[in-house]
Design an enzyme around this catalytic site. Sequence first.
Site, PDB file in Angstrom:
ATOM      1  N   GLU A  94     -45.719  55.932 120.357  1.00  0.00           N
ATOM      2  CA  GLU A  94     -46.143  56.426 119.055  1.00  0.00           C
ATOM      3  C   GLU A  94     -47.662  56.549 119.004  1.00  0.00           C
ATOM      4  O   GLU A  94     -48.384  55.762 119.618  1.00  0.00           O
ATOM      5  CB  GLU A  94     -45.656  55.490 117.949  1.00  0.00           C
ATOM      6  CG  GLU A  94     -44.145  55.526 117.834  1.00  0.00           C
ATOM      7  CD  GLU A  94     -43.596  54.713 116.683  1.00  0.00           C
ATOM      8  OE1 GLU A  94     -42.519  55.057 116.199  1.00  0.00           O
ATOM      9  OE2 GLU A  94     -44.239  53.723 116.271  1.00  0.00           O
ATOM     10  N   CYS A 109     -54.971  56.532 116.515  1.00  0.00           N
ATOM     11  CA  CYS A 109     -54.588  55.245 117.116  1.00  0.00           C
ATOM     12  C   CYS A 109     -53.624  55.564 118.253  1.00  0.00           C
ATOM     13  O   CYS A 109     -52.549  56.118 118.026  1.00  0.00           O
ATOM     14  CB  CYS A 109     -53.930  54.383 116.039  1.00  0.00           C
ATOM     15  SG  CYS A 109     -53.309  52.820 116.683  1.00  0.00           S
ATOM     16  N   CYS A 116     -44.395  46.794 125.059  1.00  0.00           N
ATOM     17  CA  CYS A 116     -45.432  45.800 125.340  1.00  0.00           C
ATOM     18  C   CYS A 116     -44.774  44.579 125.951  1.00  0.00           C
ATOM     19  O   CYS A 116     -43.662  44.225 125.577  1.00  0.00           O
ATOM     20  CB  CYS A 116     -46.128  45.417 124.024  1.00  0.00           C
ATOM     21  SG  CYS A 116     -47.606  44.395 124.235  1.00  0.00           S
ATOM     22  N   CYS A 120     -45.915  38.939 120.532  1.00  0.00           N
ATOM     23  CA  CYS A 120     -46.563  38.354 119.359  1.00  0.00           C
ATOM     24  C   CYS A 120     -45.546  38.311 118.219  1.00  0.00           C
ATOM     25  O   CYS A 120     -44.880  39.313 117.938  1.00  0.00           O
ATOM     26  CB  CYS A 120     -47.791  39.168 118.977  1.00  0.00           C
ATOM     27  SG  CYS A 120     -49.002  39.287 120.326  1.00  0.00           S
ATOM     28  N   CYS A 123     -45.520  41.127 115.496  1.00  0.00           N
ATOM     29  CA  CYS A 123     -45.704  42.536 115.846  1.00  0.00           C
ATOM     30  C   CYS A 123     -44.390  43.175 116.296  1.00  0.00           C
ATOM     31  O   CYS A 123     -43.720  42.683 117.198  1.00  0.00           O
ATOM     32  CB  CYS A 123     -46.743  42.672 116.954  1.00  0.00           C
ATOM     33  SG  CYS A 123     -47.029  44.387 117.452  1.00  0.00           S
ATOM     34  N   GLY A 163     -48.704  48.447 123.054  1.00  0.00           N
ATOM     35  CA  GLY A 163     -49.137  47.977 124.360  1.00  0.00           C
ATOM     36  C   GLY A 163     -50.405  47.157 124.350  1.00  0.00           C
ATOM     37  O   GLY A 163     -51.101  47.062 123.345  1.00  0.00           O
ATOM     38  N   GLU A 164     -50.688  46.575 125.501  1.00  0.00           N
ATOM     39  CA  GLU A 164     -51.871  45.739 125.677  1.00  0.00           C
ATOM     40  C   GLU A 164     -52.830  46.469 126.640  1.00  0.00           C
ATOM     41  O   GLU A 164     -52.567  46.540 127.855  1.00  0.00           O
ATOM     42  CB  GLU A 164     -51.457  44.366 126.235  1.00  0.00           C
ATOM     43  CG  GLU A 164     -52.592  43.505 126.732  1.00  0.00           C
ATOM     44  CD  GLU A 164     -53.754  43.351 125.745  1.00  0.00           C
ATOM     45  OE1 GLU A 164     -53.518  43.072 124.564  1.00  0.00           O
ATOM     46  OE2 GLU A 164     -54.904  43.533 126.186  1.00  0.00           O
ATOM     47  N   SER A 195     -58.894  47.204 122.077  1.00  0.00           N
ATOM     48  CA  SER A 195     -58.480  45.950 121.452  1.00  0.00           C
ATOM     49  C   SER A 195     -57.579  45.158 122.397  1.00  0.00           C
ATOM     50  O   SER A 195     -56.742  45.739 123.082  1.00  0.00           O
ATOM     51  CB  SER A 195     -57.717  46.291 120.166  1.00  0.00           C
ATOM     52  OG  SER A 195     -57.280  45.132 119.506  1.00  0.00           O
ATOM     53  N   SER A 218     -57.749  40.420 119.017  1.00  0.00           N
ATOM     54  CA  SER A 218     -56.799  40.058 117.971  1.00  0.00           C
ATOM     55  C   SER A 218     -56.647  38.543 117.964  1.00  0.00           C
ATOM     56  O   SER A 218     -55.849  37.982 118.697  1.00  0.00           O
ATOM     57  CB  SER A 218     -55.461  40.755 118.229  1.00  0.00           C
ATOM     58  OG  SER A 218     -55.659  42.157 118.216  1.00  0.00           O
ATOM     59  N   LEU A 219     -57.465  37.914 117.153  1.00  0.00           N
ATOM     60  CA  LEU A 219     -57.538  36.444 117.143  1.00  0.00           C
ATOM     61  C   LEU A 219     -56.298  35.855 116.478  1.00  0.00           C
ATOM     62  O   LEU A 219     -55.561  35.076 117.068  1.00  0.00           O
ATOM     63  CB  LEU A 219     -58.822  36.033 116.403  1.00  0.00           C
ATOM     64  CG  LEU A 219     -59.085  34.543 116.281  1.00  0.00           C
ATOM     65  CD1 LEU A 219     -59.342  33.921 117.641  1.00  0.00           C
ATOM     66  CD2 LEU A 219     -60.277  34.294 115.356  1.00  0.00           C
ATOM     67  N   ASN A 220     -56.127  36.219 115.246  1.00  0.00           N
ATOM     68  CA  ASN A 220     -54.890  35.952 114.477  1.00  0.00           C
ATOM     69  C   ASN A 220     -54.555  34.498 114.181  1.00  0.00           C
ATOM     70  O   ASN A 220     -53.830  34.219 113.234  1.00  0.00           O
ATOM     71  CB  ASN A 220     -53.675  36.623 115.129  1.00  0.00           C
ATOM     72  CG  ASN A 220     -53.785  38.134 115.080  1.00  0.00           C
ATOM     73  OD1 ASN A 220     -54.516  38.667 114.250  1.00  0.00           O
ATOM     74  ND2 ASN A 220     -53.108  38.822 115.968  1.00  0.00           N
ATOM     75  N   ASN A 295     -48.092  43.324 107.843  1.00  0.00           N
ATOM     76  CA  ASN A 295     -47.416  44.573 107.472  1.00  0.00           C
ATOM     77  C   ASN A 295     -45.913  44.549 107.680  1.00  0.00           C
ATOM     78  O   ASN A 295     -45.200  45.358 107.111  1.00  0.00           O
ATOM     79  CB  ASN A 295     -47.975  45.737 108.309  1.00  0.00           C
ATOM     80  CG  ASN A 295     -49.348  46.171 107.828  1.00  0.00           C
ATOM     81  OD1 ASN A 295     -49.610  46.182 106.622  1.00  0.00           O
ATOM     82  ND2 ASN A 295     -50.230  46.506 108.751  1.00  0.00           N
ATOM     83  N   CYS A 338     -50.695  48.836 111.335  1.00  0.00           N
ATOM     84  CA  CYS A 338     -50.806  47.852 112.410  1.00  0.00           C
ATOM     85  C   CYS A 338     -49.559  46.995 112.527  1.00  0.00           C
ATOM     86  O   CYS A 338     -49.051  46.475 111.537  1.00  0.00           O
ATOM     87  CB  CYS A 338     -51.966  46.902 112.143  1.00  0.00           C
ATOM     88  SG  CYS A 338     -53.544  47.646 112.318  1.00  0.00           S
TER      89      CYS A 338
HETATM   90  N1  SAH Z   1     -52.268  44.498 122.181  1.00  0.00           N
HETATM   91  C1  SAH Z   1     -53.558  44.850 121.623  1.00  0.00           C
HETATM   92  C2  SAH Z   1     -53.569  46.242 121.028  1.00  0.00           C
HETATM   93  C3  SAH Z   1     -52.678  46.414 119.818  1.00  0.00           C
HETATM   94  S1  SAH Z   1     -53.702  46.355 118.421  1.00  0.00           S
HETATM   95  C4  SAH Z   1     -53.973  43.807 120.610  1.00  0.00           C
HETATM   96  O1  SAH Z   1     -53.152  42.968 120.247  1.00  0.00           O
HETATM   97  O2  SAH Z   1     -55.131  43.779 120.202  1.00  0.00           O
HETATM   98  C5  SAH Z   1     -52.585  46.014 117.164  1.00  0.00           C
HETATM   99  C6  SAH Z   1     -53.259  45.213 116.075  1.00  0.00           C
HETATM  100  O3  SAH Z   1     -52.328  45.037 114.993  1.00  0.00           O
HETATM  101  C7  SAH Z   1     -53.648  43.829 116.534  1.00  0.00           C
HETATM  102  O4  SAH Z   1     -54.916  43.494 116.031  1.00  0.00           O
HETATM  103  C8  SAH Z   1     -52.583  42.950 115.913  1.00  0.00           C
HETATM  104  O5  SAH Z   1     -53.040  41.646 115.711  1.00  0.00           O
HETATM  105  C9  SAH Z   1     -52.278  43.698 114.630  1.00  0.00           C
HETATM  106  N2  SAH Z   1     -50.951  43.424 114.126  1.00  0.00           N
HETATM  107  C10 SAH Z   1     -49.854  43.160 114.858  1.00  0.00           C
HETATM  108  N3  SAH Z   1     -48.796  42.957 114.053  1.00  0.00           N
HETATM  109  C11 SAH Z   1     -49.239  43.097 112.792  1.00  0.00           C
HETATM  110  C12 SAH Z   1     -48.613  43.024 111.528  1.00  0.00           C
HETATM  111  N4  SAH Z   1     -47.337  42.734 111.426  1.00  0.00           N
HETATM  112  N5  SAH Z   1     -49.352  43.245 110.429  1.00  0.00           N
HETATM  113  C13 SAH Z   1     -50.663  43.535 110.537  1.00  0.00           C
HETATM  114  N6  SAH Z   1     -51.318  43.635 111.711  1.00  0.00           N
HETATM  115  C14 SAH Z   1     -50.615  43.409 112.827  1.00  0.00           C
END
Ligand code: SAH
Length: 352
Positions: A94, A109, A116, A120, A123, A163-164, A195, A218-220, A295, A338
């Site tokens: 996508e 994007c 992937c 996570c 995601c 993907g990563e 990212s 993506s610290l999270n 999201n 995202c």
């Molecule tokens: N794998 C890489 C590239 C994908 S970026 C990475 O993780 O950075 C996708 C972004 O969306 C990341 O910053 C991730 O933390 C964020 N993301 C993933 N799931 C999400 C969700 N359910 N709601 C909001 N952001 C999300």
Amino acid sequence: MKEEKPVLKGKSLTDLTEICRHLGLEAYRAKQIYVGIYKSRYTSIDQFSSLSKETRELLKEKTVFPEIQLGRELISKDGTRKFTFDVEPGKEVETVWIPSADGERKTICISSQIGCTLNCAFCATGLLEYKGNLHSWQIIDQILQVEKIVQDRATNIVFMGMGEPMHNYFSVMKAAHILHDKEGMGLGARRITISTAGVVPGIHRFIDNKEPFNFAISLNHPNPNARSSVMDINVKHPLEKLLDAARRFTQELDRMITFEYVMIPDVNMGKENLDRLVKIARSVNKCKINVIPLNTDFTGWRRPTEDEVRDFVSYLRQKAGVPILNRQSPGRDINGACGMLALKGVRNENIH
Ligand code: SAH
């Protein structure tokens, strides 16, 4: 053994020069092909009018100039458009077109892998079957095809789709350099953002190579143990090593790094986590934090309310001493925001 025909798209000038040499063509032809593909956006070899008919026939016979195939398009009420492409039969990715409300910023994007391998917890892409890395031409072609469909040009590219990127480092960087190159697609390096979920060796490679692009992590989650419970990657590459890499980035490249932070109530928004996040921001110093509300709804977790987001952001703004960007979620209604790229709304059977 039969040799595979080289793909012209997604190649650097050096690669094309090598291909031309192999075909017995003059080296300067490579430049003409390069400019034709990325700058002039030719879609067939016949359009390369700077080449003789004979050369065009040779290229048609000895090389390939493929396109990814549009599957479906979904259009959001906010103007975001999500596309699915078959990069090869049975392999779908996508790509999302995201115009800003004022129309000034147009972001594409793009995906770097088919599915992937990371898992996570929040995601949706992690729910898909992983089907491999994208080739550089398949990465570049997402932009070429989307721009053709929307009849417009992107001002910004983010490698934040499926993907990563650090697991497909070589092809991602090849594509990013073509995007950036003046004779290629000519986008400023700071308009291209790569990212990672925290693949630490990839970050060091990025620094070693002095890549000019924007970089986001993506610290999270700011707690080492809790981060492992929502992001498997943290087991292999622990938070402390990730933060060391982030600090090395800011020091050696002397540039700002971005932390992305998905806000999930009862998971990473409490006072203790806020204070840990503040500490991280202060220790990295040259960073900014992009926060985004959760999201997805398949996780059993809920999206924060506007009040919760406001309180979280205002505390961070008071204490962290670094810029905080409260990100919107364009394209949420079409599963284009995202964390939502899982072919949902396109193939409902993929998500339960
Ligand atoms: N794998 C890489 C590239 C994908 S970026 C990475 O993780 O950075 C996708 C972004 O969306 C990341 O910053 C991730 O933390 C964020 N993301 C993933 N799931 C999400 C969700 N359910 N709601 C909001 N952001 C999300």
